[in-house]
Motif scaffolding. Structure first.
Motif, PDB file in Angstrom:
ATOM      1  N   GLY A  54       0.814  -1.203   0.000  1.00  0.00           N
ATOM      2  CA  GLY A  54       0.000   0.000   0.000  1.00  0.00           C
ATOM      3  C   GLY A  54       0.841   1.242   0.000  1.00  0.00           C
ATOM      4  N   GLY A  55       2.040   1.126   0.581  1.00  0.00           N
ATOM      5  CA  GLY A  55       3.027   2.186   0.421  1.00  0.00           C
ATOM      6  C   GLY A  55       2.699   3.520   1.039  1.00  0.00           C
ATOM      7  N   VAL A  56       2.077   3.519   2.220  1.00  0.00           N
ATOM      8  CA  VAL A  56       1.870   4.793   2.922  1.00  0.00           C
ATOM      9  C   VAL A  56       3.234   5.385   3.248  1.00  0.00           C
ATOM     10  CG1 VAL A  56       0.957   5.860   5.014  1.00  0.00           C
ATOM     11  CG2 VAL A  56      -0.326   4.045   3.872  1.00  0.00           C
ATOM     12  N   THR A  57       3.381   6.685   3.013  1.00  0.00           N
ATOM     13  CA  THR A  57       4.671   7.346   3.175  1.00  0.00           C
ATOM     14  C   THR A  57       4.623   8.402   4.269  1.00  0.00           C
ATOM     15  OG1 THR A  57       4.137   8.958   1.455  1.00  0.00           O
ATOM     16  CG2 THR A  57       5.291   6.963   0.769  1.00  0.00           C
ATOM     17  N   ASN A  58       5.805   8.696   4.781  1.00  0.00           N
ATOM     18  CA  ASN A  58       5.940   9.773   5.758  1.00  0.00           C
ATOM     19  C   ASN A  58       7.337  10.359   5.603  1.00  0.00           C
ATOM     20  OD1 ASN A  58       5.161  11.490   7.734  1.00  0.00           O
ATOM     21  ND2 ASN A  58       5.198  10.006   9.403  1.00  0.00           N
ATOM     22  N   TYR A  59       7.443  11.672   5.895  1.00  0.00           N
ATOM     23  CA  TYR A  59       8.687  12.389   5.647  1.00  0.00           C
ATOM     24  C   TYR A  59       9.064  13.262   6.836  1.00  0.00           C
ATOM     25  CZ  TYR A  59       7.747  11.151   0.795  1.00  0.00           C
ATOM     26  OH  TYR A  59       7.492  10.463  -0.368  1.00  0.00           O
ATOM     27  N   ALA A  60      10.365  13.460   6.979  1.00  0.00           N
ATOM     28  CA  ALA A  60      10.830  14.468   7.916  1.00  0.00           C
ATOM     29  C   ALA A  60      10.374  15.841   7.431  1.00  0.00           C
ATOM     30  CB  ALA A  60      12.351  14.427   8.014  1.00  0.00           C
ATOM     31  N   ASP A  61      10.078  16.724   8.359  1.00  0.00           N
ATOM     32  CA  ASP A  61       9.600  18.052   7.972  1.00  0.00           C
ATOM     33  C   ASP A  61      10.592  18.770   7.064  1.00  0.00           C
ATOM     34  OD1 ASP A  61       7.969  18.868  11.157  1.00  0.00           O
ATOM     35  OD2 ASP A  61       7.257  17.753   9.401  1.00  0.00           O
ATOM     36  N   SER A  62      11.871  18.522   7.275  1.00  0.00           N
ATOM     37  CA  SER A  62      12.913  19.235   6.528  1.00  0.00           C
ATOM     38  C   SER A  62      12.959  18.865   5.054  1.00  0.00           C
ATOM     39  CB  SER A  62      14.280  18.975   7.166  1.00  0.00           C
ATOM     40  OG  SER A  62      14.564  17.594   7.178  1.00  0.00           O
ATOM     41  N   VAL A  63      12.323  17.753   4.673  1.00  0.00           N
ATOM     42  CA  VAL A  63      12.390  17.327   3.269  1.00  0.00           C
ATOM     43  C   VAL A  63      11.016  17.262   2.609  1.00  0.00           C
ATOM     44  CG1 VAL A  63      14.463  15.996   3.812  1.00  0.00           C
ATOM     45  CG2 VAL A  63      12.251  14.830   3.655  1.00  0.00           C
ATOM     46  N   LYS A  64       9.951  17.518   3.358  1.00  0.00           N
ATOM     47  CA  LYS A  64       8.606  17.455   2.786  1.00  0.00           C
ATOM     48  C   LYS A  64       8.478  18.397   1.601  1.00  0.00           C
ATOM     49  CE  LYS A  64       5.832  15.963   6.750  1.00  0.00           C
ATOM     50  NZ  LYS A  64       4.868  16.380   7.796  1.00  0.00           N
ATOM     51  N   GLY A  65       7.904  17.870   0.534  1.00  0.00           N
ATOM     52  CA  GLY A  65       7.712  18.664  -0.668  1.00  0.00           C
ATOM     53  C   GLY A  65       8.906  18.664  -1.597  1.00  0.00           C
ATOM     54  N   ARG A  66      10.049  18.139  -1.136  1.00  0.00           N
ATOM     55  CA  ARG A  66      11.259  18.099  -1.975  1.00  0.00           C
ATOM     56  C   ARG A  66      11.696  16.665  -2.281  1.00  0.00           C
ATOM     57  NH1 ARG A  66      15.956  19.940  -0.029  1.00  0.00           N
ATOM     58  NH2 ARG A  66      15.460  19.484   2.162  1.00  0.00           N
ATOM     59  N   PHE A  67      11.490  15.768  -1.338  1.00  0.00           N
ATOM     60  CA  PHE A  67      11.916  14.375  -1.496  1.00  0.00           C
ATOM     61  C   PHE A  67      10.696  13.476  -1.669  1.00  0.00           C
ATOM     62  CE2 PHE A  67      16.179  14.511   1.062  1.00  0.00           C
ATOM     63  CZ  PHE A  67      16.584  15.614   0.323  1.00  0.00           C
ATOM     64  N   THR A  68      10.867  12.408  -2.440  1.00  0.00           N
ATOM     65  CA  THR A  68       9.812  11.419  -2.625  1.00  0.00           C
ATOM     66  C   THR A  68      10.392  10.019  -2.506  1.00  0.00           C
ATOM     67  OG1 THR A  68       8.601  12.889  -4.125  1.00  0.00           O
ATOM     68  CG2 THR A  68       8.014  10.556  -4.155  1.00  0.00           C
ATOM     69  N   ILE A  69       9.825   9.224  -1.625  1.00  0.00           N
ATOM     70  CA  ILE A  69      10.237   7.833  -1.480  1.00  0.00           C
ATOM     71  C   ILE A  69       9.254   6.958  -2.248  1.00  0.00           C
ATOM     72  CG2 ILE A  69       8.945   7.496   0.673  1.00  0.00           C
ATOM     73  CD1 ILE A  69      11.228   5.637   1.605  1.00  0.00           C
ATOM     74  N   SER A  70       9.795   5.928  -2.903  1.00  0.00           N
ATOM     75  CA  SER A  70       8.937   4.995  -3.629  1.00  0.00           C
ATOM     76  C   SER A  70       9.579   3.607  -3.586  1.00  0.00           C
ATOM     77  CB  SER A  70       8.736   5.437  -5.081  1.00  0.00           C
ATOM     78  OG  SER A  70       9.967   5.498  -5.771  1.00  0.00           O
ATOM     79  N   ARG A  71       8.805   2.613  -3.924  1.00  0.00           N
ATOM     80  CA  ARG A  71       9.321   1.254  -3.908  1.00  0.00           C
ATOM     81  C   ARG A  71       8.807   0.481  -5.102  1.00  0.00           C
ATOM     82  NH1 ARG A  71       7.746  -1.238   1.550  1.00  0.00           N
ATOM     83  NH2 ARG A  71       8.447  -3.193   0.571  1.00  0.00           N
ATOM     84  N   ASP A  72       9.605  -0.466  -5.553  1.00  0.00           N
ATOM     85  CA  ASP A  72       9.227  -1.366  -6.624  1.00  0.00           C
ATOM     86  C   ASP A  72       9.403  -2.777  -6.074  1.00  0.00           C
ATOM     87  OD1 ASP A  72       9.063  -3.034  -8.865  1.00  0.00           O
ATOM     88  OD2 ASP A  72       9.927  -1.521 -10.184  1.00  0.00           O
ATOM     89  N   ASP A  73       8.309  -3.388  -5.655  1.00  0.00           N
ATOM     90  CA  ASP A  73       8.402  -4.701  -5.035  1.00  0.00           C
ATOM     91  C   ASP A  73       8.887  -5.768  -6.023  1.00  0.00           C
ATOM     92  OD1 ASP A  73       5.577  -4.458  -2.684  1.00  0.00           O
ATOM     93  OD2 ASP A  73       7.555  -3.506  -2.728  1.00  0.00           O
ATOM     94  N   ALA A  74       8.581  -5.599  -7.292  1.00  0.00           N
ATOM     95  CA  ALA A  74       9.041  -6.571  -8.300  1.00  0.00           C
ATOM     96  C   ALA A  74      10.562  -6.541  -8.437  1.00  0.00           C
ATOM     97  CB  ALA A  74       8.385  -6.292  -9.638  1.00  0.00           C
ATOM     98  N   LYS A  75      11.145  -5.353  -8.281  1.00  0.00           N
ATOM     99  CA  LYS A  75      12.601  -5.207  -8.392  1.00  0.00           C
ATOM    100  C   LYS A  75      13.279  -5.221  -7.030  1.00  0.00           C
ATOM    101  CE  LYS A  75      12.497  -2.568 -12.696  1.00  0.00           C
ATOM    102  NZ  LYS A  75      12.882  -1.309 -13.380  1.00  0.00           N
TER     103      LYS A  75
END
Length: 116
Positions: A54-75
């Motif tokens: 489902g990939g719910v994400t959360n970020y440190a305040d210092s990087v919100k809006g600039r960084f994006t985490i994602s995952r590829d379970d197949a890879k």
């Protein structure tokens, strides 16, 4: 178990980098994945986390809006897209896989340097 980070380097302020963490040896899709960083003289800090299934994400305040985490379970790979980089983002970036206290794995880190 292996976690291998790549994609770090030297970039000018305002630039972008994409970090990758290729993994093996565990059931990737079941694990929460996260990126952490440690700057010289500072403690390691959580940058971004992505849940399994489902990939719910959360970020440190210092990087919100600039960084994006994602995952590829197949890879079995997790990514960190970093935009609008700032000198204060300079650090060694580490990938982490966690299922439980006894299932907690780290990569060796990749250096990110933001400087003109």
């Amino acid at each position: 178990v292996q976690l291998v980070e790549s994609g770090g380097g030297l970039v000018q302020p305002g630039g972008s980098l994409r970090l990758s963490c290729a993994t093996s040896g565990f059931t990737f899709s079941s694990y929460q994945m996260s990126w952490h960083r440690q700057a010289p003289g500072k403690e390691r800090e959580l940058v971004a986390v992505i849940a399994s299934a489902g990939g719910v994400t959360n970020y440190a305040d210092s990087v919100k809006g600039r960084f994006t985490i994602s995952r590829d379970d197949a890879k079995t790979t997790v990514y960190l897209q970093m935009n609008d980089l700032r000198p204060e983002d300079t650090a060694v970036y580490y990938c982490n896989a966690r299922l439980a206290v006894a299932r907690d794995y780290w990569g060796q880190g990749t250096q990110v340097t933001v400087s003109s």
